[in-house]
Design an enzyme around this catalytic site. Structure first.
Site, mmCIF file in Angstrom:
data_model
loop_
_atom_site.group_PDB
_atom_site.id
_atom_site.type_symbol
_atom_site.label_atom_id
_atom_site.label_comp_id
_atom_site.label_asym_id
_atom_site.label_seq_id
_atom_site.Cartn_x
_atom_site.Cartn_y
_atom_site.Cartn_z
ATOM 1 N N GLY A 15 0.831 -1.214 0.000
ATOM 2 C CA GLY A 15 0.000 0.000 0.000
ATOM 3 C C GLY A 15 0.861 1.259 0.000
ATOM 4 O O GLY A 15 1.879 1.313 0.680
ATOM 5 N N ARG A 76 0.848 -4.920 -5.571
ATOM 6 C CA ARG A 76 1.063 -6.180 -4.868
ATOM 7 C C ARG A 76 1.362 -7.185 -5.979
ATOM 8 O O ARG A 76 0.660 -7.239 -6.980
ATOM 9 C CB ARG A 76 -0.166 -6.538 -4.040
ATOM 10 C CG ARG A 76 -0.391 -5.447 -2.959
ATOM 11 C CD ARG A 76 -1.278 -5.888 -1.836
ATOM 12 N NE ARG A 76 -1.163 -4.957 -0.712
ATOM 13 C CZ ARG A 76 -1.997 -3.934 -0.500
ATOM 14 N NH1 ARG A 76 -2.979 -3.688 -1.317
ATOM 15 N NH2 ARG A 76 -1.816 -3.157 0.550
ATOM 16 N N ASP A 107 5.708 -4.960 5.905
ATOM 17 C CA ASP A 107 6.448 -6.189 6.237
ATOM 18 C C ASP A 107 6.370 -7.249 5.134
ATOM 19 O O ASP A 107 7.303 -8.039 4.975
ATOM 20 C CB ASP A 107 6.061 -6.748 7.614
ATOM 21 C CG ASP A 107 4.580 -7.010 7.751
ATOM 22 O OD1 ASP A 107 3.823 -6.720 6.799
ATOM 23 O OD2 ASP A 107 4.177 -7.516 8.807
ATOM 24 N N THR A 129 4.347 2.665 5.477
ATOM 25 C CA THR A 129 2.954 2.213 5.552
ATOM 26 C C THR A 129 2.202 3.080 6.562
ATOM 27 O O THR A 129 2.764 3.436 7.606
ATOM 28 C CB THR A 129 2.831 0.728 5.966
ATOM 29 O OG1 THR A 129 1.477 0.480 6.389
ATOM 30 C CG2 THR A 129 3.760 0.316 7.086
ATOM 31 N N ASP A 131 0.007 2.109 8.443
ATOM 32 C CA ASP A 131 -0.467 1.277 9.562
ATOM 33 C C ASP A 131 0.410 1.352 10.817
ATOM 34 O O ASP A 131 -0.024 0.935 11.888
ATOM 35 C CB ASP A 131 -0.561 -0.196 9.125
ATOM 36 C CG ASP A 131 -1.503 -0.395 7.950
ATOM 37 O OD1 ASP A 131 -2.410 0.444 7.778
ATOM 38 O OD2 ASP A 131 -1.325 -1.383 7.210
ATOM 39 N N ASP A 133 2.687 -0.617 11.592
ATOM 40 C CA ASP A 133 2.660 -1.983 12.136
ATOM 41 C C ASP A 133 3.946 -2.768 11.862
ATOM 42 O O ASP A 133 3.932 -3.991 11.870
ATOM 43 C CB ASP A 133 1.458 -2.754 11.555
ATOM 44 C CG ASP A 133 1.539 -2.909 10.045
ATOM 45 O OD1 ASP A 133 2.365 -2.221 9.408
ATOM 46 O OD2 ASP A 133 0.788 -3.728 9.490
ATOM 47 N N ARG A 175 -5.134 -2.397 8.950
ATOM 48 C CA ARG A 175 -5.033 -3.848 8.753
ATOM 49 C C ARG A 175 -5.293 -4.573 10.073
ATOM 50 O O ARG A 175 -6.294 -4.283 10.709
ATOM 51 C CB ARG A 175 -3.662 -4.199 8.178
ATOM 52 C CG ARG A 175 -3.763 -5.250 7.091
ATOM 53 C CD ARG A 175 -2.423 -5.557 6.535
ATOM 54 N NE ARG A 175 -2.284 -4.984 5.209
ATOM 55 C CZ ARG A 175 -1.355 -5.364 4.357
ATOM 56 N NH1 ARG A 175 -0.478 -6.267 4.682
ATOM 57 N NH2 ARG A 175 -1.299 -4.824 3.174
HETATM 58 P P1 ADP Z 1 3.053 -4.608 2.679
HETATM 59 O O1 ADP Z 1 4.421 -4.546 2.127
HETATM 60 O O2 ADP Z 1 2.405 -3.252 2.778
HETATM 61 O O3 ADP Z 1 2.973 -5.428 3.948
HETATM 62 P P2 ADP Z 1 1.916 -6.846 1.198
HETATM 63 O O4 ADP Z 1 1.864 -7.788 2.363
HETATM 64 O O5 ADP Z 1 0.743 -6.824 0.280
HETATM 65 O O6 ADP Z 1 2.119 -5.330 1.603
HETATM 66 O O7 ADP Z 1 3.225 -7.220 0.374
HETATM 67 C C1 ADP Z 1 3.612 -6.443 -0.745
HETATM 68 C C2 ADP Z 1 4.312 -7.317 -1.749
HETATM 69 O O8 ADP Z 1 5.510 -7.847 -1.168
HETATM 70 C C3 ADP Z 1 3.546 -8.547 -2.212
HETATM 71 O O9 ADP Z 1 2.591 -8.262 -3.201
HETATM 72 C C4 ADP Z 1 4.680 -9.394 -2.762
HETATM 73 O O10 ADP Z 1 5.107 -8.892 -4.015
HETATM 74 C C5 ADP Z 1 5.775 -9.123 -1.746
HETATM 75 N N1 ADP Z 1 5.770 -10.159 -0.704
HETATM 76 C C6 ADP Z 1 4.906 -10.293 0.331
HETATM 77 N N2 ADP Z 1 5.177 -11.391 1.065
HETATM 78 C C7 ADP Z 1 6.242 -11.973 0.472
HETATM 79 C C8 ADP Z 1 7.001 -13.164 0.748
HETATM 80 N N3 ADP Z 1 6.730 -13.974 1.775
HETATM 81 N N4 ADP Z 1 8.044 -13.444 -0.083
HETATM 82 C C9 ADP Z 1 8.333 -12.637 -1.116
HETATM 83 N N5 ADP Z 1 7.656 -11.521 -1.426
HETATM 84 C C10 ADP Z 1 6.619 -11.180 -0.658
HETATM 85 O O1 F6P Z 2 -1.468 -1.358 4.580
HETATM 86 C C1 F6P Z 2 -2.114 -0.162 4.259
HETATM 87 C C2 F6P Z 2 -3.592 -0.391 4.071
HETATM 88 O O2 F6P Z 2 -4.207 0.848 3.752
HETATM 89 C C3 F6P Z 2 -4.301 -1.044 5.262
HETATM 90 O O3 F6P Z 2 -4.572 -0.136 6.306
HETATM 91 C C4 F6P Z 2 -5.531 -1.606 4.604
HETATM 92 O O4 F6P Z 2 -5.996 -2.744 5.303
HETATM 93 C C5 F6P Z 2 -5.034 -2.006 3.236
HETATM 94 O O5 F6P Z 2 -3.827 -1.298 3.004
HETATM 95 C C6 F6P Z 2 -6.006 -1.715 2.125
HETATM 96 O O6 F6P Z 2 -5.479 -2.205 0.947
HETATM 97 P P1 F6P Z 2 -6.082 -1.914 -0.496
HETATM 98 O O7 F6P Z 2 -5.467 -0.652 -0.978
HETATM 99 O O8 F6P Z 2 -5.647 -3.089 -1.300
HETATM 100 O O9 F6P Z 2 -7.556 -1.783 -0.360
#
Ligand code: ADP
Ligand code: F6P
Length: 324
Positions: A15, A76, A107, A129, A131, A133, A175
């Site tokens: 995000g 993502r 993360d 982010t 969040d 978090d 989240r």
């Molecule tokens: P955030 O980084 O905000 O926590 P996501 O959890 O959606 O958001 O992760 C963002 C992107 O990071 C995913 O779409 C993917 O490309 C990559 N990613 C997430 N988890 C993994 C993982 N376990 N191994 C490799 N890449 C990952």
């Molecule tokens: O991680 C940032 C965030 O805005 C969260 O607070 C929320 O749960 C999520 O992303 C929403 O994701 P999307 O943009 O895919 O609706």
């Protein structure tokens, strides 16, 4: 300075968050200061897998510091979770001459950063982010701007809730974490704040305070609910049924992710982006830049990902005391 690093790649993933542009700008400008080239990678890990990579200069980040979102776009990318694609991404980075990479995100993105490093590409992760978090960092870029956006929105909702003598139930993002809810709730004087980190029951923690307020003559109230709890539409209906107070639900949604970053986000993002570059140039890799004891520092990615962030219990207790 480690002469192996001549070109640094930068991407934003997951995000978007206000201040990501300030972080990108810092990566580009601090690299330029050291005579290091920067390649901007579009759409998170997608751009790495599909070669959407372009050189950035100090000028390409002019006039971006004050803009929300991310000029590199974000996404993502599920295919990046597969090891074969992670290996391919490292090969593609090498084709573009990238010797080290800065990943800005949450993360999930950090797990991707760790994978890149394991396949031979030095990587630094930077927490971006709304969040707040990320376990190993007291602060994530975007959080302060988001809190201010929520504060503005809730203050406005309070105007109308007070005029109509209504109860407003407001869902905020975060989240699985309750940081946005607890801090924005305190800042807005919410009567009830519900976060996933703390047990609650409808009768005890929602109904009772509203009924007590009603018996003291107060008819309007503000309830802030973290999205990890959700269900605000049904909650508003149930409050209306059981208290007789007209109630409305608002899901604030993506407005919380936009807007010009606050001073705090611009400065922290600049500090973190600058440190990310310095670490790569010192030959360090597999690190997360983070905030600890209000200072910008760094921690090993695996260690950082293994930490557990706890929502300070004092904040939850304070919120309850303030709403009496
Ligand atoms: P955030 O980084 O905000 O926590 P996501 O959890 O959606 O958001 O992760 C963002 C992107 O990071 C995913 O779409 C993917 O490309 C990559 N990613 C997430 N988890 C993994 C993982 N376990 N191994 C490799 N890449 C990952
Ligand atoms: O991680 C940032 C965030 O805005 C969260 O607070 C929320 O749960 C999520 O992303 C929403 O994701 P999307 O943009 O895919 O609706």
């Amino acid at each position: 300075m480690n002469n192996d690093i001549r070109t640094i790649g930068v991407l934003t993933s997951g995000g978007d968050a206000p201040g990501m542009n300030a972080a990108i700008r810092a990566v580009v400008r601090v690299s330029a200061y050291h005579g290091v080239r920067v390649m901007g990678i579009k759409r998170g890990y997608n751009g790495l897998l599909h070669g959407e990579i372009e050189e950035m200069t100090s000028r390409s980040v002019s006039n971006t510091l004050q803009r929300g979102g991310t000029i590199l776009q974000t996404a993502r990318c599920l295919e990046f979770k597969e090891e074969e694609n992670q290996r391919r991404a490292v090969e593609i980075a090498k084709v573009f001459g990238i010797d080290g990479i800065v990943v800005i995100g949450g993360d999930g993105s950090f797990r991707g950063a760790k994978a890149l490093c394991e396949h031979g590409l030095p990587t630094i992760a930077l927490p971006g982010t709304i969040d707040n978090d990320i376990d190993c960092s007291e602060y994530t870029v975007g959080y302060d701007t988001c809190l201010n956006t929520v504060k503005d929105a809730v203050d406005k909702i309070r105007d109308t809730a007070a005029s109509h003598e209504r109860c407003s139930v407001i869902e905020v993002m975060g989240r699985a974490a309750g940081y946005i809810a607890i801090q924005a709730g305190i800042a807005c004087g919410a009567d009830v704040i519900l976060v996933p980190e703390s047990k609650w029951s409808f009768d005890e923690d929602v109904l009772r305070p509203i009924l007590e307020s009603k018996s003291r003559g107060k008819k309007n109230s503000i309830i802030v609910v973290a999205e990890g709890i959700g269900g605000v539409i049904d909650m508003a209906k149930e409050i209306e049924e059981k208290t007789g107070i007209e109630s409305r639900a608002t899901i604030l949604g993506h407005v919380q992710r936009g807007g010009s970053p606050t001073v705090r986000d611009r400065v922290v993002a600049s500090e973190m982006g600058g440190l990310a570059v310095e670490l790569l140039l010192e030959g360090k890799q597999n690190r997360i830049v983070c905030m600890k004891d209000h200072k910008i520092t760094d921690v090993d990615i695996a260690e950082g990902l293994a930490m557990k962030k706890v929502l300070p219990h004092q904040l939850i207790e304070l919120a309850k005391k303030l709403s009496v």
